[in-house]
Design a protein around this motif. Structure first.
Motif, PDB file in Angstrom:
ATOM      1  N   PRO A   1       0.734  -1.263   0.151  1.00 28.92           N
ATOM      2  CA  PRO A   1      -0.030   0.011  -0.113  1.00 28.92           C
ATOM      3  C   PRO A   1       0.756   1.265  -0.138  1.00 28.92           C
ATOM      4  CG  PRO A   1      -0.825  -1.480   1.439  1.00 28.92           C
ATOM      5  CD  PRO A   1       0.219  -2.022   1.170  1.00 28.92           C
ATOM      6  N   LEU A   2       2.023   1.129   0.784  1.00 25.99           N
ATOM      7  CA  LEU A   2       2.911   2.542   0.801  1.00 25.99           C
ATOM      8  C   LEU A   2       3.758   2.495  -0.416  1.00 25.99           C
ATOM      9  CD1 LEU A   2       4.223   2.015   4.314  1.00 25.99           C
ATOM     10  CD2 LEU A   2       2.460   3.791   3.468  1.00 25.99           C
ATOM     11  N   MET A   3       3.974   1.532  -1.207  1.00 27.54           N
ATOM     12  CA  MET A   3       4.665   1.469  -2.448  1.00 27.54           C
ATOM     13  C   MET A   3       3.822   2.017  -3.661  1.00 27.54           C
ATOM     14  SD  MET A   3       7.024  -1.855  -2.120  1.00 27.54           S
ATOM     15  CE  MET A   3       8.252  -1.949  -3.338  1.00 27.54           C
ATOM     16  N   ALA A   4       2.455   1.664  -3.561  1.00 31.38           N
ATOM     17  CA  ALA A   4       1.586   2.106  -4.494  1.00 31.38           C
ATOM     18  C   ALA A   4       1.222   3.554  -4.589  1.00 31.38           C
ATOM     19  CB  ALA A   4      -0.118   1.239  -4.024  1.00 31.38           C
ATOM     20  N   THR A   5       1.219   4.242  -3.459  1.00 30.97           N
ATOM     21  CA  THR A   5       1.209   5.733  -3.510  1.00 30.97           C
ATOM     22  C   THR A   5       2.650   6.501  -3.607  1.00 30.97           C
ATOM     23  OG1 THR A   5       1.587   5.921  -1.052  1.00 30.97           O
ATOM     24  CG2 THR A   5      -0.626   5.324  -1.624  1.00 30.97           C
ATOM     25  N   GLY A   6       3.708   5.709  -3.536  1.00 24.31           N
ATOM     26  CA  GLY A   6       4.974   6.501  -3.814  1.00 24.31           C
ATOM     27  C   GLY A   6       5.570   7.040  -2.694  1.00 24.31           C
ATOM     28  N   GLU A   7       4.653   6.654  -1.470  1.00 23.93           N
ATOM     29  CA  GLU A   7       5.305   7.175  -0.060  1.00 23.93           C
ATOM     30  C   GLU A   7       6.578   6.335   0.231  1.00 23.93           C
ATOM     31  OE1 GLU A   7       3.933   7.220   4.600  1.00 23.93           O
ATOM     32  OE2 GLU A   7       2.380   7.072   3.116  1.00 23.93           O
ATOM     33  N   LEU A   8       6.458   5.163  -0.197  1.00 25.82           N
ATOM     34  CA  LEU A   8       7.498   4.303   0.141  1.00 25.82           C
ATOM     35  C   LEU A   8       8.210   3.936  -1.252  1.00 25.82           C
ATOM     36  CD1 LEU A   8       9.419   2.547   2.297  1.00 25.82           C
ATOM     37  CD2 LEU A   8       7.525   0.720   1.752  1.00 25.82           C
ATOM     38  N   ARG A   9       9.296   4.453  -1.650  1.00 26.86           N
ATOM     39  CA  ARG A   9       9.950   4.034  -3.016  1.00 26.86           C
ATOM     40  C   ARG A   9      11.129   3.091  -2.925  1.00 26.86           C
ATOM     41  NH1 ARG A   9      11.472   9.983  -5.226  1.00 26.86           N
ATOM     42  NH2 ARG A   9      12.170   8.667  -6.918  1.00 26.86           N
ATOM     43  N   SER A  10      11.240   2.328  -3.912  1.00 29.30           N
ATOM     44  CA  SER A  10      12.224   1.313  -3.864  1.00 29.30           C
ATOM     45  C   SER A  10      13.206   1.154  -5.071  1.00 29.30           C
ATOM     46  CB  SER A  10      11.309  -0.057  -3.706  1.00 29.30           C
ATOM     47  OG  SER A  10      12.151  -1.004  -3.380  1.00 29.30           O
ATOM     48  N   GLY A  11      13.721   0.161  -5.302  1.00 29.59           N
ATOM     49  CA  GLY A  11      14.731   0.059  -6.377  1.00 29.59           C
ATOM     50  C   GLY A  11      15.170  -1.558  -6.237  1.00 29.59           C
ATOM     51  N   LEU A  12      16.357  -1.789  -6.741  1.00 28.81           N
ATOM     52  CA  LEU A  12      16.557  -3.151  -6.757  1.00 28.81           C
ATOM     53  C   LEU A  12      18.231  -3.222  -6.427  1.00 28.81           C
ATOM     54  CD1 LEU A  12      15.313  -4.621 -10.149  1.00 28.81           C
ATOM     55  CD2 LEU A  12      14.432  -5.385  -8.044  1.00 28.81           C
ATOM     56  N   GLY A  13      18.461  -4.130  -5.407  1.00 28.27           N
ATOM     57  CA  GLY A  13      19.939  -4.224  -4.973  1.00 28.27           C
ATOM     58  C   GLY A  13      20.589  -5.641  -5.491  1.00 28.27           C
ATOM     59  N   LEU A  14      21.074  -5.644  -6.777  1.00 29.56           N
ATOM     60  CA  LEU A  14      21.316  -6.720  -7.242  1.00 29.56           C
ATOM     61  C   LEU A  14      23.039  -6.440  -7.605  1.00 29.56           C
ATOM     62  CD1 LEU A  14      18.612  -7.275  -9.830  1.00 29.56           C
ATOM     63  CD2 LEU A  14      18.713  -8.075  -7.393  1.00 29.56           C
ATOM     64  N   THR A  15      23.376  -5.708  -8.507  1.00 30.95           N
ATOM     65  CA  THR A  15      24.770  -5.567  -9.164  1.00 30.95           C
ATOM     66  C   THR A  15      25.657  -5.520  -7.864  1.00 30.95           C
ATOM     67  OG1 THR A  15      23.806  -5.103 -11.035  1.00 30.95           O
ATOM     68  CG2 THR A  15      26.264  -4.825 -10.643  1.00 30.95           C
ATOM     69  N   GLU A  16      27.010  -6.159  -8.071  1.00 26.47           N
ATOM     70  CA  GLU A  16      28.173  -6.032  -7.357  1.00 26.47           C
ATOM     71  C   GLU A  16      29.189  -5.489  -8.084  1.00 26.47           C
ATOM     72  OE1 GLU A  16      28.728  -8.920  -4.363  1.00 26.47           O
ATOM     73  OE2 GLU A  16      26.417  -8.938  -3.531  1.00 26.47           O
ATOM     74  N   PRO A  17      30.154  -4.988  -7.358  1.00 32.32           N
ATOM     75  CA  PRO A  17      31.524  -4.786  -8.340  1.00 32.32           C
ATOM     76  C   PRO A  17      32.028  -5.933  -9.018  1.00 32.32           C
ATOM     77  CG  PRO A  17      31.447  -3.358  -6.087  1.00 32.32           C
ATOM     78  CD  PRO A  17      30.384  -4.283  -6.221  1.00 32.32           C
ATOM     79  N   GLY A  18      32.141  -7.045  -8.438  1.00 28.84           N
ATOM     80  CA  GLY A  18      32.351  -8.294  -9.421  1.00 28.84           C
ATOM     81  C   GLY A  18      31.390  -8.895  -9.769  1.00 28.84           C
ATOM     82  N   ALA A  19      30.229  -8.750  -9.842  1.00 25.93           N
ATOM     83  CA  ALA A  19      29.089  -9.494 -10.248  1.00 25.93           C
ATOM     84  C   ALA A  19      27.869  -8.629 -10.769  1.00 25.93           C
ATOM     85  CB  ALA A  19      28.564 -10.556  -8.971  1.00 25.93           C
TER      86      ALA A  19
END
Length: 388
Positions: free
Chosen positions: A111-129
């Protein structure tokens, strides 16, 4: 067989197009040049519900169909790729939680993400991966009712504004690397979580892209995505698949902007007493651009519609769309620059920005060479087939 958008999709597209034309396009180049963060667009996206594209209606989101999802990124990226990035990774994070999260996680976050009150991304890539996600070394060791996370992530879009970040970690030492991988939903206000720097980029300005460090970050066990260890790689691959439709749609938007600029300029620019659009050499370029853009658009809508219809994985379809559309965006931005001549190399014309933005789509969400492998494996295994 119907290649038409339905009434709801057409209205959605027109609303987005009007907004992009009136509010984003007039300021995009100047804001990009001065490094201004487009906070105004964040507020407008909240009002339009775009942060909730992939959030089911029962949790307060739009619950958009996959084609409408693609339309949103195509129309916003046509005006400015950076603006599309404000809700791009966020939409994939919403997809991850809505598809793989526990009911408790859905109720707490969506519910918080739907309104943009809670924003997000993706924490995948690393310096060696990067391409090889199984090569990540960020660890999460369970201590009682928490995981203690240590590692570094890089090329994380929206890292400074994200309140919640799905982070891919190693939670075990299984012989098969993917069985040791999990996703933790990390509260970015937790002690030990820090954004260390913004990465300088050729294009894709607007949203920040950062390096971040997790130093003894304690994450509650209830924030393990899906509540089960060892499911992280499968969860992420499913999210990246939807992300590739997102990237393909953005590429179509950038390619369309390059074509629009080239067509408009060719009609206005005169040489030897007539518009350069009258010259066959220019006409051939415009014809190729228009044909390839429409092919990329149809591939993207096909991947999106197949995802919607089947409800399952569409690795081949999304891979085809992302690979082809991104190559078309690169080609069209260069051809548009050539049609503009010397002016195309000037920062005063939009094509210069498009030329810098286009290569990102061939790299992000899995390089195009990786997409070719994904496509080939789908075909060889019999899971993928051509036709309708």
């Amino acid at each position: 067989m119907d290649f038409e958008l339905n009434d709801e999709q057409r209205l959605f597209r027109q609303t987005l197009r009007d907004f992009a034309d009136k509010e984003i396009m007039p300021v995009a180049s100047e804001w990009e040049r001065t490094g201004r963060y487009p906070a105004e667009f964040v507020e407008r996206f909240k009002e339009m519900g775009l942060f909730g594209l992939n959030v089911p209606e029962e949790y307060g989101g739009l619950g958009a169909d996959r084609v409408s999802y693609a339309l949103a990124f195509e129309e916003i990226a046509r005006a400015w790729l950076g603006a599309a990035g404000l809700f791009g990774p966020h939409s994939v994070a919403c997809w991850l939680i809505s598809r793989s999260g526990t009911e408790d996680q859905k109720r707490r976050f969506l519910p918080l993400m739907a309104t943009g009150e809670l924003r997000s991304g993706l924490g995948l890539t690393e310096p060696g991966a990067g391409t090889d996600l199984q090569g990540i070394i960020t660890t999460a060791v369970r201590e009682g009712d928490h995981y203690v996370v240590n590692g570094t992530k890089t090329w994380i879009t929206n890292a400074r504004v994200a309140g919640l970040l799905p982070v891919l970690v190693k939670t075990g030492t299984a012989d098969r690397a993917h069985e040791a991988m999990s996703v933790l939903l990390v509260d970015t206000s937790t002690p030990g979580f820090s954004v260390t720097r913004d990465l300088p980029k050729l294009g894709y300005k607007g949203p920040e892209t950062c390096e971040l460090v997790l130093d003894q970050v304690r994450v509650p066990v209830e924030n393990l995505l899906g509540g089960e260890e060892g499911r992280g790689l499968q969860q992420i691959l499913g999210g990246l698949e939807i992300g590739r439709i997102n990237i393909a749609a953005r590429a179509v938007g950038v390619a369309q902007a390059a074509y629009d600029a080239a067509l408009g300029y060719s009609r206005e620019r005169e040489a030897f007493g007539k518009p350069i659009s009258d010259f066959q050499a220019i006409q051939l370029k415009l014809a190729d651009m228009a044909t390839e853009i429409q092919a990329a658009r149809l591939l993207t809508y096909w991947a999106a519609a197949t995802s919607q219809r089947t409800g399952g994985r569409v690795d081949m379809e999304a891979g085809m769309a992302k690979m082809y559309a991104s190559e078309v965006a690169i080609k069209c931005s260069l051809e548009s620059m050539r049609i503009h001549g010397g002016y195309g190399y000037s920062a005063e014309f939009v094509v210069e920005r498009l030329y810098r933005d286009a290569p990102l789509m061939a790299i992000g969400e899995g390089t195009n060479d990786v997409q070719r492998l994904v496509i080939a494996r789908s075909l060889v295994s019999g899971k993928g087939r051509l036709g309708w």
